[in-house]
Design a protein around this motif. Structure first.
Motif, PDB file in Angstrom:
ATOM      1  N   GLY A  51       0.843  -1.199   0.000  1.00 34.55           N
ATOM      2  CA  GLY A  51       0.000   0.000   0.000  1.00 34.55           C
ATOM      3  C   GLY A  51       0.876   1.245   0.000  1.00 34.55           C
ATOM      4  N   ARG A  52       1.077   1.798   1.185  1.00 38.43           N
ATOM      5  CA  ARG A  52       1.882   3.011   1.291  1.00 38.43           C
ATOM      6  C   ARG A  52       3.343   2.777   0.849  1.00 38.43           C
ATOM      7  N   GLY A  53       3.899   1.631   1.196  1.00 41.15           N
ATOM      8  CA  GLY A  53       5.269   1.316   0.816  1.00 41.15           C
ATOM      9  C   GLY A  53       6.291   2.160   1.538  1.00 41.15           C
ATOM     10  N   GLY A  54       7.436   2.368   0.899  1.00 40.41           N
ATOM     11  CA  GLY A  54       8.486   3.192   1.497  1.00 40.41           C
ATOM     12  C   GLY A  54       9.819   2.488   1.544  1.00 40.41           C
ATOM     13  N   ARG A  55      10.736   3.103   2.262  1.00 38.34           N
ATOM     14  CA  ARG A  55      12.095   2.586   2.442  1.00 38.34           C
ATOM     15  C   ARG A  55      12.390   2.435   3.929  1.00 38.34           C
ATOM     16  N   HIS A  56      13.378   1.601   4.219  1.00 39.54           N
ATOM     17  CA  HIS A  56      13.912   1.478   5.582  1.00 39.54           C
ATOM     18  C   HIS A  56      12.826   1.172   6.611  1.00 39.54           C
ATOM     19  N   LEU A  57      11.963   0.229   6.263  1.00 42.21           N
ATOM     20  CA  LEU A  57      10.910  -0.182   7.192  1.00 42.21           C
ATOM     21  C   LEU A  57      11.494  -1.210   8.161  1.00 42.21           C
ATOM     22  N   THR A  58      11.151  -1.095   9.416  1.00 42.06           N
ATOM     23  CA  THR A  58      11.596  -2.095  10.388  1.00 42.06           C
ATOM     24  C   THR A  58      10.586  -3.243  10.397  1.00 42.06           C
ATOM     25  N   PRO A  59      10.990  -4.421  10.853  1.00 44.62           N
ATOM     26  CA  PRO A  59      10.009  -5.506  10.959  1.00 44.62           C
ATOM     27  C   PRO A  59       8.794  -5.106  11.800  1.00 44.62           C
ATOM     28  N   ALA A  77       6.747  -2.746   9.352  1.00 45.18           N
ATOM     29  CA  ALA A  77       6.651  -3.095   7.923  1.00 45.18           C
ATOM     30  C   ALA A  77       5.216  -3.338   7.471  1.00 45.18           C
ATOM     31  N   LEU A  78       4.407  -3.972   8.324  1.00 43.97           N
ATOM     32  CA  LEU A  78       3.052  -4.312   7.874  1.00 43.97           C
ATOM     33  C   LEU A  78       2.180  -3.064   7.672  1.00 43.97           C
ATOM     34  N   ASP A  79       2.567  -1.938   8.286  1.00 42.85           N
ATOM     35  CA  ASP A  79       1.815  -0.693   8.051  1.00 42.85           C
ATOM     36  C   ASP A  79       1.913  -0.247   6.594  1.00 42.85           C
ATOM     37  N   ALA A  80       2.951  -0.706   5.903  1.00 46.58           N
ATOM     38  CA  ALA A  80       3.148  -0.332   4.490  1.00 46.58           C
ATOM     39  C   ALA A  80       2.387  -1.238   3.533  1.00 46.58           C
ATOM     40  N   VAL A  81       1.723  -2.281   4.094  1.00 41.73           N
ATOM     41  CA  VAL A  81       1.035  -3.294   3.286  1.00 41.73           C
ATOM     42  C   VAL A  81      -0.453  -2.962   3.197  1.00 41.73           C
ATOM     43  N   ALA A  82      -1.020  -3.024   1.971  1.00 39.22           N
ATOM     44  CA  ALA A  82      -2.462  -2.791   1.798  1.00 39.22           C
ATOM     45  C   ALA A  82      -3.259  -4.052   2.105  1.00 39.22           C
ATOM     46  N   GLY A  83      -2.770  -5.188   1.630  1.00 41.90           N
ATOM     47  CA  GLY A  83      -3.508  -6.423   1.837  1.00 41.90           C
ATOM     48  C   GLY A  83      -2.786  -7.600   1.219  1.00 41.90           C
ATOM     49  N   TYR A  84      -3.570  -8.677   1.013  1.00 40.48           N
ATOM     50  CA  TYR A  84      -3.002  -9.939   0.559  1.00 40.48           C
ATOM     51  C   TYR A  84      -3.905 -10.569  -0.491  1.00 40.48           C
ATOM     52  N   VAL A 106      10.042 -19.368   6.747  1.00 42.17           N
ATOM     53  CA  VAL A 106      11.356 -19.134   7.360  1.00 42.17           C
ATOM     54  C   VAL A 106      11.460 -17.668   7.778  1.00 42.17           C
ATOM     55  N   PHE A 107      11.166 -16.758   6.827  1.00 47.15           N
ATOM     56  CA  PHE A 107      11.146 -15.322   7.118  1.00 47.15           C
ATOM     57  C   PHE A 107       9.694 -14.857   7.056  1.00 47.15           C
ATOM     58  N   THR A 108       9.230 -14.179   8.093  1.00 41.24           N
ATOM     59  CA  THR A 108       7.839 -13.739   8.131  1.00 41.24           C
ATOM     60  C   THR A 108       7.600 -12.663   7.070  1.00 41.24           C
ATOM     61  N   VAL A 109       6.325 -12.411   6.808  1.00 40.90           N
ATOM     62  CA  VAL A 109       5.959 -11.348   5.878  1.00 40.90           C
ATOM     63  C   VAL A 109       6.616 -10.035   6.307  1.00 40.90           C
ATOM     64  N   ALA A 110       6.529  -9.709   7.583  1.00 40.00           N
ATOM     65  CA  ALA A 110       7.108  -8.449   8.074  1.00 40.00           C
ATOM     66  C   ALA A 110       8.617  -8.414   7.858  1.00 40.00           C
ATOM     67  N   GLU A 111       9.276  -9.540   8.078  1.00 34.09           N
ATOM     68  CA  GLU A 111      10.730  -9.582   7.873  1.00 34.09           C
ATOM     69  C   GLU A 111      11.097  -9.430   6.399  1.00 34.09           C
ATOM     70  N   VAL A 112      10.318 -10.049   5.518  1.00 31.41           N
ATOM     71  CA  VAL A 112      10.603  -9.946   4.076  1.00 31.41           C
ATOM     72  C   VAL A 112      10.388  -8.514   3.589  1.00 31.41           C
ATOM     73  N   VAL A 113       9.276  -7.900   4.002  1.00 30.58           N
ATOM     74  CA  VAL A 113       8.990  -6.517   3.584  1.00 30.58           C
ATOM     75  C   VAL A 113      10.097  -5.594   4.094  1.00 30.58           C
ATOM     76  N   SER A 114      10.481  -5.749   5.334  1.00 31.39           N
ATOM     77  CA  SER A 114      11.545  -4.932   5.911  1.00 31.39           C
ATOM     78  C   SER A 114      12.859  -5.141   5.168  1.00 31.39           C
TER      79      SER A 114
END
Ligand code: ZN
Length: 285
Positions: free
Chosen positions: A135-143, A146-153, A221-229
């Motif tokens: 959704g919002r996206g961005g750079r340098h997101l922390t785990p 990170a999910l705040d930058a996601v619109a959905g699935y 292995v890596f959560t969604v939040a970890e991958v986005v970050s």
């Protein structure tokens, strides 16, 4: 909220049926899903106010899913993660990775539910995957954020030509997974608030009514939040970008003997809370 691209236009998927967002809002909102991903709160508020006024000709039965395309038809980037389920790494005879293994799928390979999958070689394989829609996206997101930058699935099918994937050394994942219609997303985007924890979803793939994959996103292995970050430390994530988060065990290559797709096979991919997509394998085109 559920958002579909149907006949190339953004639709809300409601209990009454599909609603063309731009038409029903008299042009207040764009007809492109990618434009709505950063306005989800506004769209939700608008729909709460007007849903009882929407006339019947704007809606169609969601059971009639004809016309559904890829959930975002022109994302700027499509990422994918290799070997991101412990049991899948094991079936491929490899250890679980300690760093996310990222590759791309090219935009021209996008398809929706119902699109035919061309059998381009004797080793076309299936990979059912949870797909993150930025959704919002961005750079340098922390785990943690990170999910705040996601619109959905949505549900994804990372169709893979193992022959082309393994033709070069090291393997060329991106090309082997980018034949026409090899990047299936659908049936629609379900927003993050309706999904809750992305690490607690059942994920399944049936090929011609035989269940080959039946797992849960808890095995990642890596959560969604970890991958986005992780991605956001290098690249700017933009609205509408897609991330294929890896396949659980049970791909064709992992069968003994391997079982690849034949013409006429029906690939049914489903994820808890997100719905299902269905694609038939055809002769190369
Ligand atoms: Zn994959």
């Amino acid at each position: 909220m559920r958002l579909a691209t149907r006949h190339g236009r953004a639709h809300l998927v409601t209990d009454q049926g599909f609603v063309d967002v731009s038409a029903a809002s008299h042009g207040r909102f764009s007809h492109r899903v990618i434009d709505l991903l950063t306005q989800l709160d506004e769209v939700g508020t608008w729909w709460d106010e007007v849903h009882h006024e929407v006339t019947e000709e704007l809606v169609a039965d969601p059971a009639l899913d004809a016309g559904l395309g890829p959930v975002v038809d022109q994302p700027s980037q499509i990422f994918a993660v290799g070997l991101n389920y412990h049991e899948h790494a094991r079936e491929m005879g490899l250890p679980s990775p300690t760093t996310p293994m990222i590759f791309t799928k090219f935009v021209s390979s996008l398809a929706g539910t119902g699109s035919p999958i061309p059998r381009v070689s004797d080793s076309v394989d299936w990979e059912s995957e949870l797909v993150v829609v930025i959704g919002r996206g961005g750079r340098h997101l922390t785990p943690e954020t990170a999910l705040d930058a996601v619109a959905g699935y949505c549900v994804g099918q990372d169709v893979s030509d193992r022959e082309l994937q393994m033709a070069a050394s090291p393997p060329q994942f991106s090309l082997g997974k980018s034949w026409p219609n090899f990047t299936v997303t659908g049936p629609w985007i379900t927003t993050r608030d309706e999904v809750g924890d992305p690490q607690n979803l059942g994920i399944r793939c049936d090929v011609s009514e035989v269940t080959f994959q039946n797992s849960t996103t808890r095995d990642m292995v890596f959560t969604v939040a970890e991958v986005v970050s992780y991605l956001s430390r290098v690249v700017e994530l933009r609205p509408g970008d897609l991330i294929f988060t890896g396949s659980p065990e049970g791909v064709g290559q992992g069968q003994k003997p391997p079982r690849f797709l034949d013409e006429g096979d029906i690939v049914d991919t489903r994820i808890e809370k997100l719905g299902s997509i269905r694609n038939t394998v055809v002769a190369p085109f």
